[in-house]
Design a protein around this motif. Structure first.
Motif, PDB file in Angstrom:
ATOM      1  N   ALA A   1      -7.262   3.381   3.240  1.00  0.00           N
ATOM      2  CA  ALA A   1      -7.406   4.789   2.849  1.00  0.00           C
ATOM      3  C   ALA A   1      -7.770   5.623   4.067  1.00  0.00           C
ATOM      4  CB  ALA A   1      -8.485   4.944   1.781  1.00  0.00           C
ATOM      5  N   ASP A   2      -7.285   6.842   4.082  1.00  0.00           N
ATOM      6  CA  ASP A   2      -7.662   7.843   5.076  1.00  0.00           C
ATOM      7  C   ASP A   2      -8.226   9.033   4.320  1.00  0.00           C
ATOM      8  OD1 ASP A   2      -6.810   6.537   7.427  1.00  0.00           O
ATOM      9  OD2 ASP A   2      -4.756   7.213   7.133  1.00  0.00           O
ATOM     10  N   GLY A   3      -9.424   9.426   4.671  1.00  0.00           N
ATOM     11  CA  GLY A   3     -10.011  10.613   4.052  1.00  0.00           C
ATOM     12  C   GLY A   3     -10.141  10.507   2.538  1.00  0.00           C
ATOM     13  N   GLY A   4     -10.390   9.318   2.033  1.00  0.00           N
ATOM     14  CA  GLY A   4     -10.578   9.144   0.604  1.00  0.00           C
ATOM     15  C   GLY A   4      -9.304   9.032  -0.199  1.00  0.00           C
TER      16      GLY A   4
ATOM     17  N   CYS B   1      -0.933   4.465   0.146  1.00  0.00           N
ATOM     18  CA  CYS B   1       0.211   4.449  -0.762  1.00  0.00           C
ATOM     19  C   CYS B   1       0.339   5.758  -1.552  1.00  0.00           C
ATOM     20  CB  CYS B   1       0.130   3.258  -1.710  1.00  0.00           C
ATOM     21  SG  CYS B   1      -1.294   3.258  -2.824  1.00  0.00           S
ATOM     22  N   ASP B   2      -0.716   6.555  -1.607  1.00  0.00           N
ATOM     23  CA  ASP B   2      -0.684   7.845  -2.311  1.00  0.00           C
ATOM     24  C   ASP B   2      -0.412   9.013  -1.381  1.00  0.00           C
ATOM     25  OD1 ASP B   2      -1.234   6.499  -4.687  1.00  0.00           O
ATOM     26  OD2 ASP B   2      -3.401   6.785  -4.464  1.00  0.00           O
ATOM     27  N   GLN B   3      -0.353   8.743  -0.088  1.00  0.00           N
ATOM     28  CA  GLN B   3      -0.099   9.821   0.882  1.00  0.00           C
ATOM     29  C   GLN B   3       1.401   9.964   1.080  1.00  0.00           C
ATOM     30  OE1 GLN B   3      -2.269   8.775   4.431  1.00  0.00           O
ATOM     31  NE2 GLN B   3      -4.226   8.792   3.368  1.00  0.00           N
ATOM     32  N   SER B   4       1.813  11.201   1.307  1.00  0.00           N
ATOM     33  CA  SER B   4       3.256  11.412   1.497  1.00  0.00           C
ATOM     34  C   SER B   4       3.679  11.239   2.923  1.00  0.00           C
ATOM     35  CB  SER B   4       3.644  12.809   1.061  1.00  0.00           C
ATOM     36  OG  SER B   4       2.792  13.776   1.606  1.00  0.00           O
TER      37      SER B   4
END
Length: 62
Positions: free
Chosen positions: A52-55, A59-62
């Motif tokens: 995770a980056d920044g919470g 896989c949820d980041q675009s």
């Protein structure tokens, strides 16, 4: 005996990993004057749902 651990997000090909370990090994042989055979490299591929980056999971980041 140098031991290098490389952690990265999965998705690289075996060819990319071969090239990477060759270059890392050569850099160590050249800079710390060790034998090629003594270099150990551990590659840890991580799934995007385990980072995770920044919470926000990768896989949820675009």
């Amino acid at each position: 005996m140098p031991i290098v651990q490389i952690e990265m997000i999965g998705g690289r090909t075996i060819e990319q990993k071969r090239a990477m370990v060759k270059e890392v090994t050569e850099a160590l042989v050249k800079t710390i004057n060790c034998k090629r055979e003594s270099v150990k490299i551990i590659i840890r591929d991580m799934e995007k749902h385990n980072i995770a980056d920044g919470g926000v999971l990768k896989c949820d980041q675009s």
